[in-house]
Motif scaffolding. Structure first.
Motif, PDB file in Angstrom:
ATOM      1  N   THR A   1       0.834  -1.207   0.000  1.00  0.00           N
ATOM      2  CA  THR A   1       0.000   0.000   0.000  1.00  0.00           C
ATOM      3  C   THR A   1       0.864   1.250   0.000  1.00  0.00           C
ATOM      4  O   THR A   1       0.567   2.226  -0.711  1.00  0.00           O
ATOM      5  CB  THR A   1      -0.924  -0.001   1.231  1.00  0.00           C
ATOM      6  OG1 THR A   1      -1.744  -1.173   1.223  1.00  0.00           O
ATOM      7  CG2 THR A   1      -1.821   1.225   1.233  1.00  0.00           C
ATOM      8  N   ALA A   2       1.939   1.249   0.769  1.00  0.00           N
ATOM      9  CA  ALA A   2       2.858   2.386   0.793  1.00  0.00           C
ATOM     10  C   ALA A   2       3.488   2.601  -0.582  1.00  0.00           C
ATOM     11  O   ALA A   2       3.671   3.741  -1.028  1.00  0.00           O
ATOM     12  CB  ALA A   2       3.942   2.164   1.847  1.00  0.00           C
ATOM     13  N   TRP A   3       3.819   1.515  -1.269  1.00  0.00           N
ATOM     14  CA  TRP A   3       4.397   1.636  -2.614  1.00  0.00           C
ATOM     15  C   TRP A   3       3.381   2.225  -3.595  1.00  0.00           C
ATOM     16  O   TRP A   3       3.722   3.076  -4.428  1.00  0.00           O
ATOM     17  CB  TRP A   3       4.865   0.262  -3.091  1.00  0.00           C
ATOM     18  CG  TRP A   3       5.580   0.297  -4.409  1.00  0.00           C
ATOM     19  CD1 TRP A   3       5.050   0.052  -5.642  1.00  0.00           C
ATOM     20  CD2 TRP A   3       6.959   0.616  -4.631  1.00  0.00           C
ATOM     21  NE1 TRP A   3       6.003   0.179  -6.616  1.00  0.00           N
ATOM     22  CE2 TRP A   3       7.188   0.524  -6.024  1.00  0.00           C
ATOM     23  CE3 TRP A   3       8.012   0.951  -3.789  1.00  0.00           C
ATOM     24  CZ2 TRP A   3       8.443   0.766  -6.591  1.00  0.00           C
ATOM     25  CZ3 TRP A   3       9.260   1.196  -4.353  1.00  0.00           C
ATOM     26  CH2 TRP A   3       9.469   1.103  -5.738  1.00  0.00           C
ATOM     27  N   LEU A   4       2.139   1.783  -3.500  1.00  0.00           N
ATOM     28  CA  LEU A   4       1.097   2.319  -4.374  1.00  0.00           C
ATOM     29  C   LEU A   4       0.860   3.804  -4.130  1.00  0.00           C
ATOM     30  O   LEU A   4       0.582   4.567  -5.059  1.00  0.00           O
ATOM     31  CB  LEU A   4      -0.208   1.547  -4.167  1.00  0.00           C
ATOM     32  CG  LEU A   4      -0.276   0.131  -4.751  1.00  0.00           C
ATOM     33  CD1 LEU A   4      -1.566  -0.561  -4.302  1.00  0.00           C
ATOM     34  CD2 LEU A   4      -0.202   0.170  -6.270  1.00  0.00           C
ATOM     35  N   ARG A   5       0.975   4.224  -2.879  1.00  0.00           N
ATOM     36  CA  ARG A   5       0.764   5.632  -2.547  1.00  0.00           C
ATOM     37  C   ARG A   5       1.837   6.524  -3.183  1.00  0.00           C
ATOM     38  O   ARG A   5       1.595   7.696  -3.444  1.00  0.00           O
ATOM     39  CB  ARG A   5       0.768   5.827  -1.026  1.00  0.00           C
ATOM     40  CG  ARG A   5      -0.519   5.345  -0.362  1.00  0.00           C
ATOM     41  CD  ARG A   5      -0.425   5.427   1.156  1.00  0.00           C
ATOM     42  NE  ARG A   5      -0.179   6.781   1.612  1.00  0.00           N
ATOM     43  CZ  ARG A   5      -1.132   7.691   1.838  1.00  0.00           C
ATOM     44  NH1 ARG A   5      -2.395   7.378   1.621  1.00  0.00           N
ATOM     45  NH2 ARG A   5      -0.834   8.885   2.269  1.00  0.00           N
ATOM     46  N   ARG A   6       3.009   5.978  -3.429  1.00  0.00           N
ATOM     47  CA  ARG A   6       4.072   6.730  -4.099  1.00  0.00           C
ATOM     48  C   ARG A   6       3.836   6.826  -5.596  1.00  0.00           C
ATOM     49  O   ARG A   6       4.376   7.719  -6.252  1.00  0.00           O
ATOM     50  CB  ARG A   6       5.426   6.067  -3.857  1.00  0.00           C
ATOM     51  CG  ARG A   6       5.967   6.179  -2.448  1.00  0.00           C
ATOM     52  CD  ARG A   6       7.361   5.592  -2.395  1.00  0.00           C
ATOM     53  NE  ARG A   6       8.229   6.191  -3.408  1.00  0.00           N
ATOM     54  CZ  ARG A   6       9.349   5.644  -3.866  1.00  0.00           C
ATOM     55  NH1 ARG A   6       9.724   4.455  -3.424  1.00  0.00           N
ATOM     56  NH2 ARG A   6      10.069   6.260  -4.781  1.00  0.00           N
ATOM     57  N   GLY A   7       3.048   5.890  -6.137  1.00  0.00           N
ATOM     58  CA  GLY A   7       2.845   5.832  -7.577  1.00  0.00           C
ATOM     59  C   GLY A   7       1.502   6.385  -8.003  1.00  0.00           C
ATOM     60  O   GLY A   7       0.895   7.196  -7.306  1.00  0.00           O
ATOM     61  N   ALA A   8       1.057   5.921  -9.168  1.00  0.00           N
ATOM     62  CA  ALA A   8      -0.200   6.411  -9.725  1.00  0.00           C
ATOM     63  C   ALA A   8      -0.928   5.278 -10.432  1.00  0.00           C
ATOM     64  O   ALA A   8      -0.975   5.230 -11.670  1.00  0.00           O
ATOM     65  CB  ALA A   8       0.060   7.562 -10.689  1.00  0.00           C
ATOM     66  N   PRO A   9      -1.476   4.317  -9.674  1.00  0.00           N
ATOM     67  CA  PRO A   9      -2.181   3.200 -10.316  1.00  0.00           C
ATOM     68  C   PRO A   9      -3.416   3.671 -11.071  1.00  0.00           C
ATOM     69  O   PRO A   9      -4.158   4.523 -10.590  1.00  0.00           O
ATOM     70  CB  PRO A   9      -2.560   2.303  -9.133  1.00  0.00           C
ATOM     71  CG  PRO A   9      -2.585   3.227  -7.946  1.00  0.00           C
ATOM     72  CD  PRO A   9      -1.518   4.243  -8.212  1.00  0.00           C
ATOM     73  N   VAL A  10      -3.617   3.119 -12.258  1.00  0.00           N
ATOM     74  CA  VAL A  10      -4.766   3.507 -13.079  1.00  0.00           C
ATOM     75  C   VAL A  10      -6.063   3.043 -12.436  1.00  0.00           C
ATOM     76  O   VAL A  10      -7.042   3.788 -12.369  1.00  0.00           O
ATOM     77  CB  VAL A  10      -4.627   2.912 -14.494  1.00  0.00           C
ATOM     78  CG1 VAL A  10      -5.889   3.189 -15.314  1.00  0.00           C
ATOM     79  CG2 VAL A  10      -3.400   3.490 -15.197  1.00  0.00           C
ATOM     80  N   SER A  11      -6.087   1.810 -11.957  1.00  0.00           N
ATOM     81  CA  SER A  11      -7.277   1.265 -11.305  1.00  0.00           C
ATOM     82  C   SER A  11      -6.932   0.942  -9.853  1.00  0.00           C
ATOM     83  O   SER A  11      -6.300  -0.083  -9.570  1.00  0.00           O
ATOM     84  CB  SER A  11      -7.765   0.004 -12.038  1.00  0.00           C
ATOM     85  OG  SER A  11      -8.824  -0.606 -11.325  1.00  0.00           O
ATOM     86  N   SER A  12      -7.347   1.801  -8.955  1.00  0.00           N
ATOM     87  CA  SER A  12      -7.044   1.566  -7.543  1.00  0.00           C
ATOM     88  C   SER A  12      -7.802   0.358  -6.999  1.00  0.00           C
ATOM     89  O   SER A  12      -7.330  -0.327  -6.092  1.00  0.00           O
ATOM     90  CB  SER A  12      -7.388   2.813  -6.720  1.00  0.00           C
ATOM     91  OG  SER A  12      -8.755   3.158  -6.869  1.00  0.00           O
TER      92      SER A  12
END
Length: 213
Positions: free
Chosen positions: A146-157
């Motif tokens: 989750t921390a890694w996703l928060r740094r990025g920009a996933p198209v479909s959360s």
């Protein structure tokens, strides 16, 4: 020709800050560290099953935990890639791993059903504790992804959340499986599988609200 300064552009430029690029290798290292720490916690709190190296484990044990490990790795890799979307960035590996893993409970249900032993699953005295432990040990990996996703920009959360939960549940159940000496088909295919199912629902419900951008 003189150009007048644009105050709005200057204000926007002043707010810009350099961002450290996200490297897939760093994400893999983060997940690997979370998994190793989780296994260390299992050893500290419950103790790893020494019967593994003594040859006491059944084939079901290695098949089930092998599937959990592969699913966790494939789903985690999919999540890491989702954080940095690009053309051709698919999750085929995770989908195939999930399809492979689904064979475990399906085969167990068919086999035990034909043998008239399905009731053994509900009567398993250690089932609930394994399910709760596997789910609890998934939290560290869940937090790391989750921390890694928060740094990025996933198209479909939403999809990222589902795969986050699957990866975390699989790695958590795999880690606790190293301490569980019960190696029957019904036990492994049910109580060690349920943390993955719970993780998928939890990821879908929790992650999208944490990674909005």
């Amino acid at each position: 020709m003189n150009r007048l300064p644009n105050a709005l552009i200057d204000e926007l430029v002043d707010d810009l800050e350099p961002v450290r690029p996200m490297k897939l290798a760093h994400g893999i290292g983060l997940v690997a560290l979370a998994a190793l720490v989780t296994i260390g916690l299992v050893e500290l709190l419950d103790g790893l099953w020494r019967g593994i190296l003594a040859g006491e484990a059944s084939a079901y044990y290695f098949i089930a935990n092998g599937m959990l490990g592969l699913l966790g790795a494939a789903a985690a890799l999919a999540v890491l890639r989702m954080a940095s979307p690009r053309v051709g960035n698919t999750q085929e590996g995770a989908r195939w791993a999930l399809a492979m893993f689904a064979l475990l409970p399906a085969v167990a249900a068919i086999t035990l059903g034909l043998q008239g032993r399905l009731q053994q699953i509900g009567a398993d005295p250690y089932g609930l504790s394994c399910f709760l432990a596997g789910s609890g040990f998934s939290l560290l990996t869940f937090g790391a992804l989750t921390a890694w996703l928060r740094r990025g920009a996933p198209v479909s959360s939403s999809r990222a959340g589902i795969y986050t939960g699957i990866a975390a549940g699989a790695i958590g159940s795999f880690s606790y499986g190293l301490a569980c000496p019960i190696d029957t088909l019904g036990h492994l295919a049910t109580w060690h599988t349920l943390p993955v199912v719970l993780g998928a629902f939890a990821g879908r419900a929790v992650v999208p609200g944490l990674v909005r951008w």
